[in-house]
Design a protein around this motif. Structure first.
Motif, mmCIF file in Angstrom:
data_model
loop_
_atom_site.group_PDB
_atom_site.id
_atom_site.type_symbol
_atom_site.label_atom_id
_atom_site.label_comp_id
_atom_site.label_asym_id
_atom_site.label_seq_id
_atom_site.Cartn_x
_atom_site.Cartn_y
_atom_site.Cartn_z
ATOM 1 N N HIS A 1 35.736 -47.686 -20.828
ATOM 2 C CA HIS A 1 34.846 -47.618 -19.674
ATOM 3 C C HIS A 1 34.815 -46.202 -19.109
ATOM 4 C CE1 HIS A 1 32.499 -49.020 -16.371
ATOM 5 N NE2 HIS A 1 33.454 -48.899 -15.455
ATOM 6 N N LYS B 1 35.333 -43.426 -20.677
ATOM 7 C CA LYS B 1 34.595 -42.576 -21.616
ATOM 8 C C LYS B 1 33.090 -42.807 -21.491
ATOM 9 C CE LYS B 1 34.427 -41.374 -26.548
ATOM 10 N NZ LYS B 1 34.749 -39.940 -26.365
ATOM 11 N N ALA B 2 32.690 -44.069 -21.352
ATOM 12 C CA ALA B 2 31.266 -44.379 -21.215
ATOM 13 C C ALA B 2 30.696 -43.812 -19.920
ATOM 14 C CB ALA B 2 31.057 -45.894 -21.271
ATOM 15 N N LEU B 3 31.441 -43.922 -18.823
ATOM 16 C CA LEU B 3 30.975 -43.357 -17.557
ATOM 17 C C LEU B 3 30.785 -41.853 -17.664
ATOM 18 C CD1 LEU B 3 33.193 -45.288 -14.974
ATOM 19 C CD2 LEU B 3 30.720 -45.520 -15.284
ATOM 20 N N TYR B 4 31.771 -41.181 -18.257
ATOM 21 C CA TYR B 4 31.686 -39.735 -18.415
ATOM 22 C C TYR B 4 30.479 -39.351 -19.262
ATOM 23 C CZ TYR B 4 32.640 -35.123 -20.320
ATOM 24 O OH TYR B 4 32.520 -33.814 -20.735
ATOM 25 N N GLU B 5 30.316 -40.030 -20.391
ATOM 26 C CA GLU B 5 29.214 -39.682 -21.294
ATOM 27 C C GLU B 5 27.857 -40.004 -20.694
ATOM 28 O OE1 GLU B 5 30.268 -41.754 -24.859
ATOM 29 O OE2 GLU B 5 31.600 -40.139 -25.556
ATOM 30 N N ASP B 6 27.807 -40.981 -19.797
ATOM 31 C CA ASP B 6 26.539 -41.330 -19.139
ATOM 32 C C ASP B 6 26.221 -40.415 -17.959
ATOM 33 O OD1 ASP B 6 26.176 -43.388 -20.920
ATOM 34 O OD2 ASP B 6 26.843 -44.973 -19.558
ATOM 35 N N GLY B 7 27.118 -39.472 -17.644
ATOM 36 C CA GLY B 7 26.865 -38.527 -16.563
ATOM 37 C C GLY B 7 27.158 -39.057 -15.179
ATOM 38 N N ALA B 8 28.017 -40.075 -15.078
ATOM 39 C CA ALA B 8 28.270 -40.704 -13.781
ATOM 40 C C ALA B 8 28.880 -39.757 -12.768
ATOM 41 C CB ALA B 8 29.184 -41.919 -13.965
#
Length: 324
Positions: free
Chosen positions: A135, A137-144
């Motif tokens: 989660h 990693k996904a937040l970081y990659e999505d630009g959160a």
């Protein structure tokens, strides 16, 4: 139904008894089949939850057992490469405790043997199997959190009262960085996909092992800072601080032991989103992912090349400390 992978545990360590052997026993598609130890007293702790466990009185006997498909290696750090290679040569898949090797270059022989045999060999780096890290990693990659500026973390405990512990001995590959620096270093690399370009370190040693290490590093797009210690009150956290928000993990490494796995995303306007994973066992997930890779050829979440990269960062600390 596909036959389960039959696992053997190469050595009766307390960690294997308390965490990994129960995880193998609980994992879907796995069977805890055998243990290698010359001590009946140590074997009893494993047989308490797996009564039909086969016990071999030597590591060699375990590796010669045709009924064992994969072995878990929880031996002292300085023995990891040796017994991983022996297990691969015996035709067994291998999950070896971290750190698999004491220098990055020592991974190369294992990678070569893995490729030559076609077997799966991996370091038991369990945190990347936990959904809190996927989660993050996904937040970081999505630009959160926008552009990342700083990653910082702490991992500490105090084992000064146990001088015989392998972590307190240089001859067994002890020290805070080999033991827990792999988590502060590796988690930053896992989330961002970046590698350090320069490292500075302040290290305090006792009896030849690092007991405190404050490490700062430049990555291509952010700054990094962490503390690991075997002489401080127990604490752990990791944070990814960007221009538009912060991702905080308050129990990043020992979920369900140190506390409950929890990730908080903080953004402008006092917006706070908290996600918790009270029931996830990353050791079980690790075994199940290993099994999927063996049986189905699925990509393994933590290949040896990733683990080698973390060791390269530790090697950079030794170089900064003047130890080469």
């Amino acid at each position: 139904m596909t036959n389960p992978i039959r696992w053997g545990v190469l050595g009766a360590s307390n960690f294997a008894k308390e965490h990994m052997a129960p995880a193998i026993h609980a994992a879907s598609g796995a069977k805890l089949a055998a243990l290698a130890t010359s001590s009946p007293d140590k074997a009893a702790g494993f047989q308490a939850f797996q009564p039909d466990l086969k016990v071999h009185n030597s590591y060699e006997a375990m590796l010669a057992d045709p009924e064992i498909d994969a072995v878990y290696v929880p031996l002292p750090n300085n023995l990891h490469v040796e017994w991983t290679l022996k297990a691969l040569d015996a035709g067994k898949h291998v999950l070896c405790e971290k750190p698999l090797a004491m220098r990055a270059a020592d991974f190369d022989a294992v990678i070569e043997r893995r490729d030559a045999t076609g077997l799966l060999a991996a370091e038991a780096y369990m945190i990347v199997h936990h959904p809190q890290w996927r989660h993050a990693k996904a937040l970081y990659e999505d630009g959160a959190i926008g552009r990342l500026v700083l990653v910082d973390g702490v991992f500490s405990y105090d084992n000064r009262s146990d001088p015989g512990n392998i972590r307190n001995k240089s001859e067994t590959g002890g020290g805070s960085l080999p033991d827990i620096g792999v988590y502060t270093f590796g988690s930053a690399r896992f989330v961002t996909g970046e590698e350090p370009t320069a490292v500075e370190a302040h290290v305090r040693r006792e009896n030849g092992v690092d007991v405190f290490a404050h490490v700062t590093a430049d990555f291509p797009s952010f700054r990094y800072s962490s503390v690991t210690s075997m002489r401080m009150f127990t604490r752990q956290y990791m944070a990814f601080h960007g221009e538009k928000g912060v991702i905080r993990l308050t129990c990043p490494f020992n979920a369900n032991v140190f506390g409950q796995a929890e990730l908080t995303l903080e953004r402008a306007g006092m917006v706070v989103e908290t996600t918790r994973w009270p029931g996830e066992n990353h050791y079980v997930l690790q075994v199940e992912n290993f099994g999927r890779s063996v049986r189905l050829g699925a990509d393994y979440p933590c290949p040896l090349e990733f683990s080698r990269g973390t060791q390269e960062m530790i090697d950079m600390v030794w170089a900064a400390e003047g130890l080469g």
